[in-house]
Design a protein around this motif. Sequence first.
Motif, PDB file in Angstrom:
ATOM      1  N   UNK A 597      39.091  55.922  50.992  1.00 24.55           N
ATOM      2  CA  UNK A 597      37.650  55.670  51.028  1.00 24.55           C
ATOM      3  C   UNK A 597      37.088  55.652  52.447  1.00 24.55           C
ATOM      4  N   UNK A 617      33.768  40.098  56.741  1.00 21.39           N
ATOM      5  CA  UNK A 617      33.730  39.629  55.352  1.00 21.39           C
ATOM      6  C   UNK A 617      33.467  40.761  54.352  1.00 21.39           C
ATOM      7  N   UNK A 618      32.657  41.712  54.764  1.00 17.25           N
ATOM      8  CA  UNK A 618      32.373  42.800  53.823  1.00 17.25           C
ATOM      9  C   UNK A 618      33.634  43.641  53.579  1.00 17.25           C
ATOM     10  N   UNK A 621      35.891  41.768  51.388  1.00 19.90           N
ATOM     11  CA  UNK A 621      35.467  41.825  49.990  1.00 19.90           C
ATOM     12  C   UNK A 621      35.876  43.147  49.347  1.00 19.90           C
ATOM     13  N   UNK A 622      35.761  44.222  50.116  1.00 18.24           N
ATOM     14  CA  UNK A 622      36.169  45.532  49.573  1.00 18.24           C
ATOM     15  C   UNK A 622      37.677  45.529  49.305  1.00 18.24           C
ATOM     16  N   UNK A 625      38.263  43.283  46.197  1.00 19.77           N
ATOM     17  CA  UNK A 625      37.662  43.618  44.906  1.00 19.77           C
ATOM     18  C   UNK A 625      37.703  45.092  44.531  1.00 19.77           C
ATOM     19  N   UNK A 626      37.762  45.938  45.529  1.00 16.58           N
ATOM     20  CA  UNK A 626      37.667  47.364  45.211  1.00 16.58           C
ATOM     21  C   UNK A 626      39.015  48.073  45.261  1.00 16.58           C
ATOM     22  N   UNK A 633      48.480  47.070  34.700  1.00 13.53           N
ATOM     23  CA  UNK A 633      48.936  48.182  33.872  1.00 13.53           C
ATOM     24  C   UNK A 633      48.194  49.462  34.277  1.00 13.53           C
ATOM     25  N   UNK A 634      47.935  49.559  35.582  1.00  8.03           N
ATOM     26  CA  UNK A 634      47.270  50.737  36.142  1.00  8.03           C
ATOM     27  C   UNK A 634      48.381  51.647  36.673  1.00  8.03           C
ATOM     28  N   UNK A 635      48.487  52.838  36.112  1.00 10.66           N
ATOM     29  CA  UNK A 635      49.645  53.696  36.379  1.00 10.66           C
ATOM     30  C   UNK A 635      49.850  53.963  37.871  1.00 10.66           C
ATOM     31  N   UNK A 706      43.385  42.393  33.444  1.00  8.31           N
ATOM     32  CA  UNK A 706      43.477  42.963  32.103  1.00  8.31           C
ATOM     33  C   UNK A 706      44.283  42.094  31.146  1.00  8.31           C
ATOM     34  N   UNK A 708      47.313  39.066  29.847  1.00  7.33           N
ATOM     35  CA  UNK A 708      48.758  38.856  29.864  1.00  7.33           C
ATOM     36  C   UNK A 708      49.590  40.068  29.431  1.00  7.33           C
ATOM     37  N   UNK A 710      48.847  43.323  29.810  1.00  5.96           N
ATOM     38  CA  UNK A 710      48.836  44.302  30.902  1.00  5.96           C
ATOM     39  C   UNK A 710      49.717  43.796  32.047  1.00  5.96           C
ATOM     40  N   UNK A 823      42.597  35.098  30.726  1.00  6.28           N
ATOM     41  CA  UNK A 823      41.474  35.835  30.140  1.00  6.28           C
ATOM     42  C   UNK A 823      41.310  35.589  28.649  1.00  6.28           C
ATOM     43  N   UNK A 824      42.210  34.850  28.057  1.00  2.00           N
ATOM     44  CA  UNK A 824      42.074  34.703  26.603  1.00  2.00           C
ATOM     45  C   UNK A 824      41.126  33.572  26.247  1.00  2.00           C
TER      46      UNK A 824
ATOM     47  N   UNK B  10      42.056  43.479  25.824  1.00  3.68           N
ATOM     48  CA  UNK B  10      43.440  43.523  25.331  1.00  3.68           C
ATOM     49  C   UNK B  10      43.875  42.137  24.882  1.00  3.68           C
ATOM     50  N   UNK B  55      27.877  38.396  48.053  1.00  5.95           N
ATOM     51  CA  UNK B  55      28.018  37.941  49.437  1.00  5.95           C
ATOM     52  C   UNK B  55      26.760  38.257  50.257  1.00  5.95           C
ATOM     53  N   UNK B  94      30.713  45.539  47.488  1.00  3.27           N
ATOM     54  CA  UNK B  94      32.051  45.183  47.943  1.00  3.27           C
ATOM     55  C   UNK B  94      32.691  44.067  47.126  1.00  3.27           C
TER      56      UNK B  94
END
Lengths: 824, 304
Positions: A597, A617-618, A621-622, A625-626, A633-635, A706, A708, A710, A823-824, B10, B55, B94
């Motif tokens: 990126x 900080x930006x 954050x990327x 989070x990004x 479970x991301x190949x 995702x 438990x 995943x 997440x459940x 899921x 943020x 971000x």
Amino acid sequence: MGKIKQPKNLSSRIKWLRDYYFEGTAREWNNEFRPFTSGTPWDSNYNEMTYYVVPETYPFFPTFNSGLIQGAYKVDTPKGFYDLSIAERRALFIQRTIVDYVPQEILPGDLLCGATFNIYASLCLSKKETAIRNKAILDKKSGLRKRTIEFHDRGFGNCGPTSGHLQPGYAVAVTKGFEYIYNDIKEKYDDLSQSDKDGKKGHQLKAMMTSAQTPRLLAEKYAALCEKFAAEEKDPTRQAELLKMSENMKVVPWKPATNFYEAVQSLWFTHMLVMTDENYPGPGLSFGRIDQYLYPFYKKSIDDGEDPTFLKEILECLWIHCNTAYDAMIRVGMNQGITAGYGQLMMLSGMGKDGKDLTNDLTYLFLDVIDDMSPILEPKPNVRLHSNSPEKLLDRVCDMIADSQGAPFLLNFDERSIAGLLHEAKFAKLQHLINPDNVFDYGSVGCLENTMVGNDRSQTVDVNLNFLKAIELTLGNGKDIVDYKDQLWGKPYKNIQMGPSTGDPCSFKDFDEFYAAFLKQIKFIIKNIVDLYNTGDALRRQFFPTPYLSCLVKGCAESGKDVTQGGAEIKFVTIEGVTFATTVDSLLAIKYLVYDEKACTMSELIKALQANWVGYEKLQAIAKNKAPKYGRDDEDADLLAQNFMKFWANEVPNYHTTSGHTYRPGMLSWNYWVSDGYILVASPDGRKRGQFLSNAICPSNGADSNGPTANSNSVGTVLGGKENGEYVNWLPNGASHTITLNPSLVADTGHKEKLKYFLKGYVKNGGTALQINILDVETLKDAQKNPEEYRHLLVRVTGYNAYFTSIGRELQNEIIERESHATI
Amino acid sequence: MDATILDIQRMSTEDGPGLRTTVFFKGCNLVCGWCHNPESINFKPDPNWFLSKCIGCSTCKTSCSHGAIIRNEDGIQFDRKKCQSCGACAKRCPSNAIELKGKKIHVTKLFNELIKDEAYFGPEGGVTLSGGEVMMQAEVATELARLLKNKGINVAIDTAGCYDYRLLEKIMPYVDLILYDLKVFNPIEHMSLTRVDNKLILENYKRLIVSKVRLWIRTPIIQNATDTDENILGLAEFIKEAGYPERWELCAFNNLCRSKYERLGIEWQYKEYGLLKRTRLEHLTALAMTVVPMAMYSGAVADI
């Protein structure tokens, strides 16, 4: 939820013993360490190397070294004592100490003999030996202590030859008795040539012959004590019990056990004396497949018409005894679950040959005991699951998980675990000792470390390596990118070229170049930790034999070598990889930010890390989070994680100790992922210094967005997944995996059924071992506010349980954060 | 062929038997005031802003080429008329404080994602196609169900049934279970609460009974809306006459989704409604059971 699990169905005897145990420091009786000395002016009774894997103790070494000897009781040693080998001296000294100096005691109503056993015994070294040992350890410039502390302070991890973490041949002791063990050693001694008898082998075997008699001598004392108490006892029921206990002690552990009561008594005595021998309370000293080797005795007792509720009480007494190991440091402060770090594991259920299930009536009795006694820390049961586990067992397991805050046992998964053990047999060329005909009898030690039983010295937590250091060294071209300080005094260390020069990272054209450099640094940190550990291991080999333990490990008598000298048939040392997910996520972040990126340049990223992300900080954050993360479970992300796993796991077995142990890979991070988070520099995944690292094989906190399943799929994938339908596992030692489920998942019968499906899916897709917490955030927050109401709230930390209120605030917060992401 | 979906959940325990993976299709032809997935009603993807994650870097504002982002003292707001649903703001944010609710995904890719948990489904579990109203995207849903069925996966659809029955006929060969919503019996009330008439819904139910497909009815129990004795009895009598399903689930309402409404800028009339009292729900269930023996309830309730 609000309410925590309570014990139930306990007899008044067991209830009293359990309550008494929990009185802790208020108790009149305890099993605190007692120090003993030979009385020589140079004597020492503290082997600090066994605590090198507990960095919290580093500041106390000088105090322990001098304090314990000052308050020690003197034990008389015979004339010519120092002409004997160190092993013979220790065997004799410890025998005298435990038989003649440590008091024999029986708690009210207790059904098992063997109460006080934690000792610090004289190291029994001569003046000259002490000088050599002290120089090697204490030298201010190059001593092992200094090297170990600096190694840790610089964020590499920690290592040291520690105790326990194995499954001795308890089944032999129980079924054949120490008389058999003694005779076996004696025969081997008698077969030696005269020159061998006078040499190392002969000395070792003589030391073991001495040690093999210690259980008999101590049992005689207990037999007499029981008779004395019986004579004084007014209650006829208790009197009969005491007489029975006395009779037991006249049989076991010297002779084979003939019924269940004798078998459990024999087992406890045998086990307890290993802790005495090692001067260390229960560190991963584990029982193996207890429901298998005790079953014939159980069946006989039931067939003989013995009362099943009494047999259950005997097991419950064993539970109490296992917990008293903790008394060792009962007055030492509690921090980050140190008090939860002992792990006397016992295996329940699991497969036999050809995948056939071996669950029996005794398995279920053990589960009843666990359910009725919990919450309680020890022993740590581990239920083995596999594709043919019976529904009845799975239902019972799910019910128990549902009713507890942290599952009152670990779950081990046979297929994945066995694949790992067969893998190590291959790389260490041990197929004659580990193969499809016996591998199913494996067990786990400590937390979840898979080893064979009775002949395997795997040293599973001796070496703990922070992968993340290799990221820093890659960014620093082989140097640190920030200054590291002596944690105790704050004095900065010199930033020197430690790793290889792998090039200025700002000049790398693509991620592949970065990754190649990173792998070179990984090779370096593995070699670096091996060098440090081998120094300590060689010292242990020279000065710290454990002749009693050697009687219980196959290969020692045969080779005439102590278990610390490579006597065991199966010899490994495990490198536990720490910070796996933080490291993988950092690689993914570097790829994403710098190359894919172009959110920043490499130079900006390094500056951001040096600034602990302050002012960036930006970008942080990327990164958080990004950038992709492991555990979803991301190949693509999991493929990078898998490649790295395969690389380091294949690199490790290239190394050996001087006593012939092969290094093998595993993943367990005890509490290091918490404390080392304060040491290691900020990481490219967005973590600041001071935030926790990832735990064992778990995804980073909150990364498993995702859920438990995943998360579990990712864990199974990075261990190797499956090839042509066969399980692959590159981590023979196993990998600690903890997940938290919300209580709503197990709210009713229909939902418990769903938990069962999850476990069955985990057998197919998941890792080697799983800990489950069933917790909601509100309960935990309330426990932080009102600790007195939650004294017994157990949580799974990483392969071990800890009392929530006794662990540090940071770790409490971390567990709350982990739960908040469920997440459940 | 693409599907427009909201999300994939899921290890779902509430969308049919066993453990399931549920895919929520976006777009619905009913507008129920109590809807739990208000972001699923609109067919068009919408950006949502999460205060707790923001943020304050304003990257979203600079990345929007349609001038649809407003930053004021309340934080970030969207001019939904100007918004083209391009997702640039969400992509560049971000901290993921902006999420684009709704994305297009090719049916093959979706299928591959949905079968990742096959190992956990067990004998009963599988995939549930939910929404929104999944049958608003009947063509792609049918193709997806076909792919799943061919793979041997148990398929359930969760639907409100307000469309031409021929759509159901097409998907039925690939479906093992239909979770069928019956919300309100009185047609006038149905119209006022969901903005559609229930005639087609009731007729389609009768046809499904004849088809012998495995059926679960679900009725959301909403205070001051569906929770009257009259409504439950009316539905019960209808069900008895049309034919019994395998189960009839009365689903207790909770207001956990209220922040979704806040993010969409909608004043939600149910936001202050707490959990239903256990006694009330037990009463309604008992009432339902007098006519329909397979009635039951699910969801969290208040014990006080």
